[in-house]
Design a protein around this motif. Structure first.
Motif, PDB file in Angstrom:
ATOM      1  N   LYS A 110      13.910  43.798  20.525  1.00  0.00           N
ATOM      2  CA  LYS A 110      14.618  42.514  20.512  1.00  0.00           C
ATOM      3  C   LYS A 110      16.054  42.685  20.022  1.00  0.00           C
ATOM      4  O   LYS A 110      16.964  41.983  20.466  1.00  0.00           O
ATOM      5  N   LEU A 111      16.270  43.620  19.088  1.00  0.00           N
ATOM      6  CA  LEU A 111      17.612  43.844  18.555  1.00  0.00           C
ATOM      7  C   LEU A 111      18.487  44.652  19.506  1.00  0.00           C
ATOM      8  O   LEU A 111      19.709  44.557  19.469  1.00  0.00           O
ATOM      9  N   ALA A 112      17.860  45.463  20.350  1.00  0.00           N
ATOM     10  CA  ALA A 112      18.613  46.327  21.265  1.00  0.00           C
ATOM     11  C   ALA A 112      19.303  45.479  22.331  1.00  0.00           C
ATOM     12  O   ALA A 112      18.789  44.455  22.771  1.00  0.00           O
ATOM     13  N   SER A 113      20.485  45.921  22.736  1.00  0.00           N
ATOM     14  CA  SER A 113      21.206  45.205  23.787  1.00  0.00           C
ATOM     15  C   SER A 113      21.785  46.217  24.773  1.00  0.00           C
ATOM     16  O   SER A 113      22.006  47.378  24.439  1.00  0.00           O
ATOM     17  N   THR A 114      22.034  45.761  25.969  1.00  0.00           N
ATOM     18  CA  THR A 114      22.618  46.608  26.997  1.00  0.00           C
ATOM     19  C   THR A 114      24.108  46.783  26.706  1.00  0.00           C
ATOM     20  O   THR A 114      24.800  45.795  26.449  1.00  0.00           O
ATOM     21  N   PRO A 115      24.603  48.004  26.715  1.00  0.00           N
ATOM     22  CA  PRO A 115      26.025  48.206  26.435  1.00  0.00           C
ATOM     23  C   PRO A 115      26.901  47.675  27.568  1.00  0.00           C
ATOM     24  O   PRO A 115      26.477  47.629  28.729  1.00  0.00           O
ATOM     25  N   SER A 116      28.114  47.301  27.222  1.00  0.00           N
ATOM     26  CA  SER A 116      29.061  46.872  28.245  1.00  0.00           C
ATOM     27  C   SER A 116      29.483  48.097  29.056  1.00  0.00           C
ATOM     28  O   SER A 116      29.263  49.239  28.655  1.00  0.00           O
ATOM     29  N   ILE A 157      30.988  56.368  26.174  1.00  0.00           N
ATOM     30  CA  ILE A 157      29.912  57.260  25.714  1.00  0.00           C
ATOM     31  C   ILE A 157      29.676  58.377  26.732  1.00  0.00           C
ATOM     32  O   ILE A 157      29.488  59.545  26.365  1.00  0.00           O
ATOM     33  N   ALA A 158      29.708  58.038  28.021  1.00  0.00           N
ATOM     34  CA  ALA A 158      29.500  59.041  29.063  1.00  0.00           C
ATOM     35  C   ALA A 158      30.623  60.080  29.058  1.00  0.00           C
ATOM     36  O   ALA A 158      30.369  61.277  29.247  1.00  0.00           O
ATOM     37  N   GLN A 159      31.856  59.658  28.843  1.00  0.00           N
ATOM     38  CA  GLN A 159      32.979  60.597  28.788  1.00  0.00           C
ATOM     39  C   GLN A 159      32.845  61.541  27.597  1.00  0.00           C
ATOM     40  O   GLN A 159      33.065  62.754  27.720  1.00  0.00           O
ATOM     41  N   ILE A 160      32.465  60.998  26.445  1.00  0.00           N
ATOM     42  CA  ILE A 160      32.309  61.836  25.249  1.00  0.00           C
ATOM     43  C   ILE A 160      31.166  62.824  25.434  1.00  0.00           C
ATOM     44  O   ILE A 160      31.291  64.012  25.092  1.00  0.00           O
ATOM     45  N   ALA A 161      30.046  62.354  26.002  1.00  0.00           N
ATOM     46  CA  ALA A 161      28.909  63.254  26.242  1.00  0.00           C
ATOM     47  C   ALA A 161      29.284  64.333  27.255  1.00  0.00           C
ATOM     48  O   ALA A 161      28.938  65.506  27.086  1.00  0.00           O
TER      49      ALA A 161
END
Length: 58
Positions: A15-21, A28-32
């Protein structure tokens, strides 16, 4: 192991989790991706150094 308590904990987290913008996801994908490239480059450099050391005449 209390299954009822575990399920309640899992539901609370979901319930606390949300989809990232999209902006957050792309950052996050660039850093990974940069991390993966850095580790690959480091492995290649180590491989090249070890190949050079082993290829040297004794």
């Amino acid at each position: 192991m209390d299954v009822k308590l575990d399920l309640a904990s899992y539901l609370r987290v979901l319930k606390l989790a949300s989809t990232p913008s999209w902006d957050e996801f792309s950052k996050i994908a660039q850093i990974a991706g940069a991390g993966i490239l850095l580790v690959g480059l480091l492995g290649f450099v180590i491989f090249a150094i070890m190949s050079f050391i082993n290829a040297a005449p004794v």
